[in-house]
Scaffold this motif. Structure first.
Motif, short mmCIF file in Angstrom:
data_model
loop_
_atom_site.label_atom_id
_atom_site.label_comp_id
_atom_site.label_asym_id
_atom_site.label_seq_id
_atom_site.Cartn_x
_atom_site.Cartn_y
_atom_site.Cartn_z
N SER A 52 0.81 -1.22 0.00
CA SER A 52 0.00 0.00 0.00
C SER A 52 0.84 1.27 0.00
CB SER A 52 -0.93 0.01 1.22
OG SER A 52 -0.16 0.05 2.42
N LYS A 53 2.15 1.13 0.26
CA LYS A 53 3.02 2.29 0.35
C LYS A 53 3.85 2.52 -0.92
CE LYS A 53 3.54 1.90 5.39
NZ LYS A 53 4.50 1.79 6.51
N LEU A 54 3.73 1.62 -1.88
CA LEU A 54 4.50 1.76 -3.12
C LEU A 54 3.91 2.83 -4.01
CD1 LEU A 54 5.09 -2.00 -4.07
CD2 LEU A 54 6.75 -0.42 -3.08
N LEU A 55 4.78 3.40 -4.86
CA LEU A 55 4.32 4.36 -5.85
C LEU A 55 3.22 3.75 -6.71
CD1 LEU A 55 7.78 5.70 -7.10
CD2 LEU A 55 6.18 6.93 -5.64
N LYS A 56 2.32 4.57 -7.19
CA LYS A 56 1.25 4.10 -8.04
C LYS A 56 1.63 4.32 -9.50
CE LYS A 56 -0.90 3.29 -4.26
NZ LYS A 56 -0.86 1.92 -3.71
N ASP A 57 1.83 3.24 -10.22
CA ASP A 57 2.22 3.31 -11.61
C ASP A 57 1.91 1.95 -12.23
OD1 ASP A 57 4.04 3.12 -14.03
OD2 ASP A 57 4.58 5.15 -13.37
N GLU A 58 1.34 1.94 -13.41
CA GLU A 58 0.96 0.68 -14.05
C GLU A 58 2.17 -0.19 -14.40
OE1 GLU A 58 0.60 2.52 -18.60
OE2 GLU A 58 -1.18 1.76 -17.56
N ARG A 59 3.36 0.40 -14.38
CA ARG A 59 4.56 -0.36 -14.69
C ARG A 59 5.12 -1.10 -13.47
NH1 ARG A 59 7.91 4.56 -17.08
NH2 ARG A 59 6.77 5.53 -15.34
N ILE A 60 4.52 -0.86 -12.30
CA ILE A 60 4.97 -1.49 -11.06
C ILE A 60 4.08 -2.68 -10.74
CG2 ILE A 60 5.40 -1.17 -8.60
CD1 ILE A 60 5.65 1.85 -9.16
N HIS A 61 4.70 -3.83 -10.49
CA HIS A 61 3.97 -5.05 -10.14
C HIS A 61 4.49 -5.55 -8.79
CE1 HIS A 61 2.35 -5.18 -14.26
NE2 HIS A 61 3.55 -4.72 -14.59
N TYR A 62 3.69 -6.35 -8.13
CA TYR A 62 4.01 -6.73 -6.75
C TYR A 62 3.64 -8.19 -6.50
CZ TYR A 62 3.64 -6.78 -1.59
OH TYR A 62 3.75 -7.07 -0.25
N ILE A 63 4.55 -8.91 -5.83
CA ILE A 63 4.31 -10.28 -5.38
C ILE A 63 4.65 -10.37 -3.90
CG2 ILE A 63 5.12 -12.67 -5.50
CD1 ILE A 63 5.56 -12.37 -8.45
N PHE A 64 3.74 -10.93 -3.12
CA PHE A 64 3.99 -11.14 -1.69
C PHE A 64 4.22 -12.63 -1.45
CE2 PHE A 64 2.08 -11.86 2.65
CZ PHE A 64 3.18 -11.36 3.36
N ASN A 65 5.41 -12.98 -0.95
CA ASN A 65 5.75 -14.39 -0.76
C ASN A 65 5.27 -14.95 0.58
OD1 ASN A 65 7.01 -15.09 -3.19
ND2 ASN A 65 8.94 -14.15 -2.56
N ASN A 66 4.96 -14.07 1.52
CA ASN A 66 4.52 -14.50 2.85
C ASN A 66 5.58 -15.35 3.55
OD1 ASN A 66 2.62 -14.46 4.94
ND2 ASN A 66 1.74 -16.42 4.33
N ALA A 67 6.82 -15.19 3.12
CA ALA A 67 7.95 -15.91 3.72
C ALA A 67 9.23 -15.34 3.13
CB ALA A 67 7.87 -17.40 3.45
N ASN A 68 10.31 -15.45 3.87
CA ASN A 68 11.60 -15.00 3.36
C ASN A 68 12.25 -16.15 2.59
OD1 ASN A 68 14.00 -13.77 2.76
ND2 ASN A 68 14.59 -13.37 4.87
N VAL A 69 12.04 -16.17 1.29
CA VAL A 69 12.54 -17.26 0.46
C VAL A 69 13.99 -17.06 0.03
CG1 VAL A 69 10.21 -17.76 -0.37
CG2 VAL A 69 11.71 -16.25 -1.71
N GLY A 70 14.57 -15.92 0.40
CA GLY A 70 15.95 -15.65 0.05
C GLY A 70 16.08 -14.76 -1.17
N PHE A 71 17.27 -14.20 -1.33
CA PHE A 71 17.57 -13.25 -2.41
C PHE A 71 17.55 -13.93 -3.78
CE2 PHE A 71 20.45 -10.86 -5.14
CZ PHE A 71 20.12 -9.54 -4.87
N SER A 72 18.23 -15.06 -3.89
CA SER A 72 18.35 -15.73 -5.18
C SER A 72 17.00 -16.20 -5.71
CB SER A 72 19.30 -16.93 -5.06
OG SER A 72 20.59 -16.53 -4.68
#
Length: 302
Positions: A52-72
């Protein structure tokens, strides 16, 4: 006719309890371009409050993993998300920002050099000091020395060679290893060499990818493009991050070789030789307006 893509450059940022203002600055930097771009925020945080705090732009997409799956693994999600949709892919840290010229300079270089699989710019701290981002392939001593108090002073000569201290940071040159805070990758190269190795939860996944990339493509440091990076060196202060860094080191050297890594020695030897030749050529070309004068230290066994 070449393959059609929905965007020139796609990117991913892996978030984990980061400050929204800092991430938004990175996103804003990326979107501030005339190129066709799209970015995916892969959120490893415990909650999705960032969304909810991210910039609003149609070029921005978001995925919530609900866990720390790591950087890689999280960045691999980004690569898979944009597979066959983007020509180039940017691995971007949440604490990086840059001006509108950076992406264009790197994009144009990749367009003109099909044999380059990975390119990255000059990296500065916010105060303007140079951050070490181009390196030779390290051996166990090099990585341990970076973590020990006074280690870099003790191994000053090695650090000078391994970190290109004598090379003007405005040059464009081929190197074996680039820091993973900003890695612009050719998508077709990723398809050939593979994604990030997910055995690395965090740390050294960039080095591992560079090793694989360099077997088939060139890795280029572009000193005319610049980014700013709030480098935290968390593993130097946080015991948990230090442990994660150590685990990744063990995995990396077990995979590639500890002290008897013949390929590493050959890569570093060739890199030093190549730089020496290029420096001499560029010095001749810059007689009237020299950038700097220096000589490369004699090679050290790596």
């Amino acid at each position: 006719m070449g393959k059609m893509f929905s965007c020139d450059i796609a990117a991913s940022i892996v978030a984990y309890k980061n400050d929204a203002a800092i991430i938004n600055k990175a996103i804003s930097s990326f979107l501030n371009t005339s190129l066709s771009v799209s970015i995916l925020i892969v959120d490893n945080s415990p909650t999705d409050v960032l969304k909810s705090k991210l910039l609003k732009d149609e070029r921005i997409h978001y995925i919530f993993n609900n866990a720390n799956v790591g950087f890689s693994k999280a960045h691999n999600q980004g690569i898979k998300y944009y597979r066959n949709k983007a020509k180039y892919f940017l691995v971007l840290n949440p604490d990086v920002y840059f001006d509108e010229l950076t992406l264009s300079l790197l994009f144009n270089y990749l367009e003109a050099h099909n044999n380059v699989g990975l390119i990255a710019p000059k990296v500065l701290y916010p105060n303007g000091d140079t951050q070490v981002s181009r390196r030779l392939i390290p051996n166990p001593v090099d990585l341990v020395a970076r973590r020990l108090p006074g280690g870099k002073l003790i191994f000053k000569k090695r650090a000078s060679i391994n970190e290109y201290h004598e090379v003007d940071n405005r040059f464009i040159l081929e190197v074996p290893f680039l820091l993973g805070c900003f890695m612009l990758l050719r998508m077709s190269a990723i398809e050939k060499v593979g994604l990030f190795d997910e055995r690395y939860f965090v740390y050294l996944e960039d080095l591992d990818l560079c090793r694989r990339m360099s077997k088939q493509f060139k890795i280029v440091y572009h000193g005319q493009a610049t980014i700013y990076h709030h480098y935290q060196r968390a593993s130097s202060r946080n015991p948990k991050m230090f442990l994660l860094h150590t685990v990744s080191m063990i995995k990396y050297f077990t995979k590639w070789g500890w002290f008897n890594d013949i390929e590493r020695k050959e890569i570093n030897k060739n890199a030093i030789t190549k730089y020496t030749v290029e420096a001499e050529e560029k010095h001749l070309l810059l007689k009237e307006e020299p950038v700097s004068t220096y000589s490369m230290p004699a090679p050290v066994s790596t």
